[in-house]
Scaffold this motif. Structure first.
Motif, PDB file in Angstrom:
ATOM      1  N   ALA A 186      41.277  -0.631 -78.333  1.00  0.00           N
ATOM      2  CA  ALA A 186      40.509   0.616 -78.295  1.00  0.00           C
ATOM      3  C   ALA A 186      39.631   0.739 -79.545  1.00  0.00           C
ATOM      4  N   SER A 208      52.911  -6.670 -76.116  1.00  0.00           N
ATOM      5  CA  SER A 208      52.105  -6.314 -74.953  1.00  0.00           C
ATOM      6  C   SER A 208      51.862  -7.574 -74.136  1.00  0.00           C
ATOM      7  N   THR A 209      52.051  -7.477 -72.823  1.00  0.00           N
ATOM      8  CA  THR A 209      51.476  -8.540 -72.002  1.00  0.00           C
ATOM      9  C   THR A 209      49.973  -8.240 -71.941  1.00  0.00           C
ATOM     10  N   HIS A 210      49.165  -9.016 -71.266  1.00  0.00           N
ATOM     11  CA  HIS A 210      47.735  -8.898 -71.558  1.00  0.00           C
ATOM     12  C   HIS A 210      46.851  -9.265 -70.378  1.00  0.00           C
ATOM     13  N   LEU A 211      47.289  -8.856 -69.183  1.00  0.00           N
ATOM     14  CA  LEU A 211      46.406  -9.045 -68.032  1.00  0.00           C
ATOM     15  C   LEU A 211      45.249  -8.062 -68.163  1.00  0.00           C
ATOM     16  N   VAL A 254      47.120   3.947 -92.868  1.00  0.00           N
ATOM     17  CA  VAL A 254      46.757   5.365 -92.980  1.00  0.00           C
ATOM     18  C   VAL A 254      48.037   6.181 -93.065  1.00  0.00           C
ATOM     19  N   ASP A 299      45.206   4.263 -82.819  1.00  0.00           N
ATOM     20  CA  ASP A 299      46.392   3.700 -83.463  1.00  0.00           C
ATOM     21  C   ASP A 299      47.606   3.659 -82.547  1.00  0.00           C
ATOM     22  N   TYR A 328      59.331 -10.000 -71.589  1.00  0.00           N
ATOM     23  CA  TYR A 328      58.453 -11.104 -71.173  1.00  0.00           C
ATOM     24  C   TYR A 328      58.567 -12.248 -72.168  1.00  0.00           C
ATOM     25  N   VAL A 351      57.740   2.320 -72.370  1.00  0.00           N
ATOM     26  CA  VAL A 351      56.805   3.284 -72.978  1.00  0.00           C
ATOM     27  C   VAL A 351      56.878   4.617 -72.242  1.00  0.00           C
ATOM     28  N   VAL A 379      41.451   7.526 -78.892  1.00  0.00           N
ATOM     29  CA  VAL A 379      41.081   6.594 -77.817  1.00  0.00           C
ATOM     30  C   VAL A 379      42.238   5.625 -77.563  1.00  0.00           C
ATOM     31  N   ASP A 415      45.694   3.993 -76.162  1.00  0.00           N
ATOM     32  CA  ASP A 415      47.052   4.531 -75.973  1.00  0.00           C
ATOM     33  C   ASP A 415      47.302   5.793 -76.785  1.00  0.00           C
ATOM     34  N   ALA A 458      49.377  -2.892 -65.553  1.00  0.00           N
ATOM     35  CA  ALA A 458      48.537  -3.571 -66.558  1.00  0.00           C
ATOM     36  C   ALA A 458      47.157  -2.913 -66.712  1.00  0.00           C
ATOM     37  N   GLY A 517      46.331  -0.856 -69.483  1.00  0.00           N
ATOM     38  CA  GLY A 517      46.083  -0.365 -70.838  1.00  0.00           C
ATOM     39  C   GLY A 517      44.822  -0.891 -71.496  1.00  0.00           C
TER      40      GLY A 517
HETATM   41  C1  LIG Z   1      55.482  -4.398 -72.756  1.00  0.00           C
HETATM   42  C2  LIG Z   1      54.030  -4.040 -72.571  1.00  0.00           C
HETATM   43  C3  LIG Z   1      53.255  -4.799 -71.707  1.00  0.00           C
HETATM   44  C4  LIG Z   1      51.903  -4.451 -71.526  1.00  0.00           C
HETATM   45  N1  LIG Z   1      51.146  -5.210 -70.679  1.00  0.00           N
HETATM   46  C5  LIG Z   1      49.827  -4.933 -70.510  1.00  0.00           C
HETATM   47  C6  LIG Z   1      49.001  -5.745 -69.668  1.00  0.00           C
HETATM   48  O1  LIG Z   1      49.415  -6.747 -69.092  1.00  0.00           O
HETATM   49  N2  LIG Z   1      47.683  -5.385 -69.539  1.00  0.00           N
HETATM   50  C7  LIG Z   1      47.170  -4.288 -70.152  1.00  0.00           C
HETATM   51  O2  LIG Z   1      45.977  -4.002 -69.968  1.00  0.00           O
HETATM   52  N3  LIG Z   1      47.922  -3.517 -70.976  1.00  0.00           N
HETATM   53  C8  LIG Z   1      49.230  -3.817 -71.167  1.00  0.00           C
HETATM   54  N4  LIG Z   1      49.989  -3.050 -71.998  1.00  0.00           N
HETATM   55  C9  LIG Z   1      49.356  -1.901 -72.649  1.00  0.00           C
HETATM   56  C10 LIG Z   1      48.484  -2.364 -73.819  1.00  0.00           C
HETATM   57  O3  LIG Z   1      49.271  -3.080 -74.735  1.00  0.00           O
HETATM   58  C11 LIG Z   1      47.903  -1.135 -74.511  1.00  0.00           C
HETATM   59  O4  LIG Z   1      47.375  -0.241 -73.569  1.00  0.00           O
HETATM   60  C12 LIG Z   1      46.819  -1.543 -75.499  1.00  0.00           C
HETATM   61  O5  LIG Z   1      47.337  -2.383 -76.491  1.00  0.00           O
HETATM   62  C13 LIG Z   1      46.226  -0.288 -76.128  1.00  0.00           C
HETATM   63  O6  LIG Z   1      45.372  -0.647 -77.179  1.00  0.00           O
HETATM   64  P1  LIG Z   1      45.165   0.331 -78.409  1.00  0.00           P
HETATM   65  O7  LIG Z   1      44.079  -0.281 -79.195  1.00  0.00           O
HETATM   66  O8  LIG Z   1      45.029   1.731 -77.918  1.00  0.00           O
HETATM   67  O9  LIG Z   1      46.539   0.319 -79.219  1.00  0.00           O
HETATM   68  P2  LIG Z   1      47.337  -0.881 -79.883  1.00  0.00           P
HETATM   69  O10 LIG Z   1      47.065  -2.167 -79.213  1.00  0.00           O
HETATM   70  O11 LIG Z   1      48.766  -0.396 -79.940  1.00  0.00           O
HETATM   71  O12 LIG Z   1      46.758  -0.982 -81.363  1.00  0.00           O
HETATM   72  C14 LIG Z   1      46.987   0.011 -82.317  1.00  0.00           C
HETATM   73  C15 LIG Z   1      46.651  -0.540 -83.697  1.00  0.00           C
HETATM   74  O13 LIG Z   1      46.751   0.541 -84.618  1.00  0.00           O
HETATM   75  C16 LIG Z   1      47.306   0.076 -85.826  1.00  0.00           C
HETATM   76  N5  LIG Z   1      47.924   1.209 -86.516  1.00  0.00           N
HETATM   77  C17 LIG Z   1      48.873   2.046 -86.032  1.00  0.00           C
HETATM   78  N6  LIG Z   1      49.177   2.981 -86.942  1.00  0.00           N
HETATM   79  C18 LIG Z   1      48.418   2.721 -88.037  1.00  0.00           C
HETATM   80  C19 LIG Z   1      48.300   3.333 -89.321  1.00  0.00           C
HETATM   81  N7  LIG Z   1      49.021   4.412 -89.641  1.00  0.00           N
HETATM   82  N8  LIG Z   1      47.437   2.796 -90.202  1.00  0.00           N
HETATM   83  C20 LIG Z   1      46.702   1.695 -89.878  1.00  0.00           C
HETATM   84  N9  LIG Z   1      46.776   1.083 -88.679  1.00  0.00           N
HETATM   85  C21 LIG Z   1      47.618   1.581 -87.767  1.00  0.00           C
HETATM   86  C22 LIG Z   1      48.326  -0.964 -85.383  1.00  0.00           C
HETATM   87  O14 LIG Z   1      48.607  -1.882 -86.428  1.00  0.00           O
HETATM   88  C23 LIG Z   1      47.622  -1.610 -84.192  1.00  0.00           C
HETATM   89  O15 LIG Z   1      46.929  -2.773 -84.576  1.00  0.00           O
HETATM   90  C24 LIG Z   1      51.340  -3.354 -72.217  1.00  0.00           C
HETATM   91  C25 LIG Z   1      52.121  -2.606 -73.100  1.00  0.00           C
HETATM   92  C26 LIG Z   1      53.449  -2.946 -73.279  1.00  0.00           C
HETATM   93  C27 LIG Z   1      54.260  -2.148 -74.256  1.00  0.00           C
END
Ligand SMILES: Cc1cc2nc3c(=O)[nH]c(=O)nc-3n(C[C@H](O)[C@H](O)[C@H](O)COP(=O)(O)OP(=O)(O)OC[C@H]3O[C@@H](n4cnc5c(N)ncnc54)[C@H](O)[C@@H]3O)c2cc1C
Length: 409
Positions: free
Chosen positions: A14, A43-46, A126, A160, A186, A267, A282, A284, A294, A296
Motif C-alpha cells: 500500500a 503473507s502468501t502473495h497471489l 514511527v 502500516d 503455508y 487476521v 491505506v 490493511d 487473496a 489484500g
Molecule cells: C497468512 C496471510 C496470507 C495472505 N495471503 C495473501 C495473498 O495470497 N494475496 C494477497 O493479495 N494478500 C494476501 N494477504 C494479505 C496481504 O498480506 C496484505 O493485504 C498486504 O500485505 C497489505 O499490504 P500493506 O502495505 O497494507 O501492509 P503490510 O504488507 O503489512 O506492510 C506494512 C508495513 O508497515 C511497516 N510498519 C508497521 N508499523 C510501522 C511503524 N510503527 N514504523 C515504521 N514502519 C512500520 C511494516 O514494517 C511493514 O513493512 C495475506 C495475509 C496473511 C496474513
C-alpha cells in the motif's frame, strides 16, 4: 525543518505505490518503514489480474515478469464431488495473475517509489503522530542508530498494516468488524507440479496452491479458527494430514520437498474510517479481510490509486479534504463490501448452504459459468454481478442435469 506534502508510514504493497504515485504527480513525499528491503513478511502473495493491471499501468509489470515468476492463467476449485475450473474474465485487458515472493514484489515497489523521487527511510520506526489542535501534522520516530526525529507534512498516511500505529494513534473508527475465522499455515515446495491456482475445499478444511519464483509452489492450508490450538500443536503433521483429503493432490506431494519453514496466522476482519484531519489510512491499515480469497495486495494497489486521486484533488484542485476523502471512502466500501461478505463466508470453512451447493454443482461443467465463478475470486467480476438472481437463474436453468449428476457423485 523539512516540510513534506505527505509522510507515508509503511513501504510495502500500500505504502510504496501511494508514495510513488504522489511523487509522480509532483508532490514531496517521505516514505518510512522499520523494515529493510528486500525482506519477507507473513503473507502468501497471489496477486489477481486487477493488481497485475495496476503494475502494468505503473510500468512495473515487466520487472515482476523478469524475475521468472510464472503467470497464472487458470483457477480451479475442487469441492470433492465436483470441480470448477476456468479462466478469469479480463479486466482492463488483463486476465493473468502472478504470485511473486514478497521479497521480490515489495523491493520492486520501494525502488519504484525512490525512482519517482520519494525520500525513502528504511529502519525507521514511527513511535507516534504529532498532533496540533485536532490535526495530525507529522510523525515522531527513531532511526536504526537510535536517533529520534520529528517530521512534518500536510498529511500522514498510515500504510502500516493491520496493527497500524497510525490508526491506533488517531483512534480510527472501526465498522463491519468480524472475528478471526480461519488459521492458515503455508510453506514452499520444490518438485510440486501445479496447474495455475488450485484450491481444494473440504468440510472444515481448505487449501490453495500456486507457483511462485524459483520454481517453488506455495501451499497454504487453513483450519477454522476454533481449531487453531489443535492445528498449532503439530503444524507439519496436521498440514500434511489435511492434504490427504484429496488423494490426487497428496500423491503429487510424495515427490515434493519442503524448502522453507511454516509461517501463517489469522487476521481480524474490519473496515476503518480511512481519513481524518491530517491523516489517511491505506491498505490493511484501513480495511482488512481474511486472506482466503487473496485480495489484500489487489486492494492495497486499488487504495494507492484512489487515495492518491483524492489527495491530488485536495492539494491541486482545492477540493475540501472531507469531501474528497468521504467520496473515496464511499467508493472503497461500495467496491469492497460484496467481496468482504463473500470472503468472510468462505473463511468460516463451513460447508456451503444447500442452495449454494446446488448453484456450484450447476456451475460445474458450464464453462461460461465456471469462468464467471473464478472471475469472482480473481476480482475481475463483482460477486454482485455473479450472484445476481437473474444470472443464477440462467445458470440453474442450463445446469439441471449437471446438478443431478454432481449430487449423485
Ligand atoms: C497468512 C496471510 C496470507 C495472505 N495471503 C495473501 C495473498 O495470497 N494475496 C494477497 O493479495 N494478500 C494476501 N494477504 C494479505 C496481504 O498480506 C496484505 O493485504 C498486504 O500485505 C497489505 O499490504 P500493506 O502495505 O497494507 O501492509 P503490510 O504488507 O503489512 O506492510 C506494512 C508495513 O508497515 C511497516 N510498519 C508497521 N508499523 C510501522 C511503524 N510503527 N514504523 C515504521 N514502519 C512500520 C511494516 O514494517 C511493514 O513493512 C495475506 C495475509 C496473511 C496474513
Amino acid at each position: 525543518m523539512t516540510e513534506y506534502d505527505a509522510i507515508i508510514v509503511g513501504a510495502r504493497c500500500a505504502g510504496s505505490p501511494t508514495a510513488m504515485l504522489l511523487a509522480r504527480r509532483g508532490f514531496r513525499v517521505l516514505l518510512v518503514d522499520r523494515a529493510t528491503f528486500p525482506s519477507d513478511t507473513v503473507s502468501t502473495h497471489l496477486m489477481h489480474a486487477p493488481a497485475v493491471g495496476a503494475l502494468a499501468r505503473w510500468g512495473l509489470l515487466d520487472r515482476v515478469v523478469s524475475t521468472g515468476c510464472p503467470p497464472i492463467n487458470k483457477y480451479s476449485f475442487d469441492f470433492g464431488p465436483f470441480a470448477i475450473s476456468g479462466t478469469p474474465r479480463p479486466i482492463d485487458g488483463v486476465a493473468t495473475a502472478f504470485a511473486p515472493r514478497r521479497t521480490v514484489l515489495d523491493k520492486i515497489l520501494v525502488d519504484a517509489a525512490a525512482e519517482a523521487g520519494v525520500e525513502v527511510r528504511q529502519e525507521f520506526t514511527v513511535e507516534d503522530v504529532v498532533v496540533e489542535g485536532q490535526e495530525v501534522v507529522g510523525i515522531r520516530g527513531r532511526s536504526a542508530n537510535g536517533r529520534r526525529t520529528t517530521e512534518r507534512a500536510r498529511i500522514v498516511i498510515g500504510a502500516d498494516g493491520r496493527n497500524s500505529q497510525v490508526a491506533r494513534a488517531v483512534s480510527a473508527e472501526q465498522y463491519n468488524t468480524k472475528p478471526m475465522l480461519q488459521w492458515s499455515f503455508y510453506t514452499y515446495w520444490s518438485d510440486l507440479p501445479i496447474d495455475g491456482m488450485e484450491t481444494v475445499v473440504r468440510p472444515d478444511r481448505g487449501w490453495g496452491a500456486f507457483p511462485t519464483n524459483d520454481d517453488l509452489t506455495l501451499v497454504v492450508v487453513g483450519w477454522p479458527y476454533a481449531e487453531a490450538s489443535a492445528y498449532k500443536a503439530d503444524v507439519e503433521g496436521n498440514y500434511l494430514k489435511t492434504l490427504e483429503l484429496a488423494p490426487e493432490f497428496a500423491a503429487r506431494m510424495c515427490a515434493a520437498k519442503r524448502e522453507a519453514r511454516f509461517a501463517g496466522g489469522a487476521v481480524a476482519n474490519y473496515f476503518r474510517k480511512p481519513f481524518g484531519p491530517g491523516w489517511a489510512l491505506v491498505g490493511d491499515a484501513g480495511y482488512n479481510k481474511d486472506p482466503i480469497t487473496a485480495q489484500g495486495i489487489t486492494d492495497a494497489f486499488h487504495d494507492a490509486e484512489q487515495c492518491t486521486d483524492a489527495l491530488v484533488d485536495v492539494f491541486e484542485g482545492g477540493r475540501p479534504f472531507d469531501e474528497a476523502m468521504s467520496e473515496w471512502q464511499r467508493a472503497r466500501d461500495e467496491h469492497s463490501m460484496p467481496m468482504y461478505e463473500f470472503t468472510t463466508n468462505l473463511a468460516s470453512l463451513e460447508p456451503p448452504p444447500p442452495e449454494m451447493q446446488q448453484l456450484l454443482a450447476a456451475v460445474h461443467g458450464n464453462q461460461e459459468a465456471m469462468d464467471g465463478f473464478v472471475s469472482v475470486v480473481a476480482a475481475t467480476m463483482s460477486p454482485v454481478e455473479f450472484f445476481d438472481p437473474q444470472h443464477i437463474g440462467e445458470i440453474m436453468a442450463t445446469g439441471e442435469g449437471a446438478i443431478a449428476g454432481a449430487m449423485h457423485a
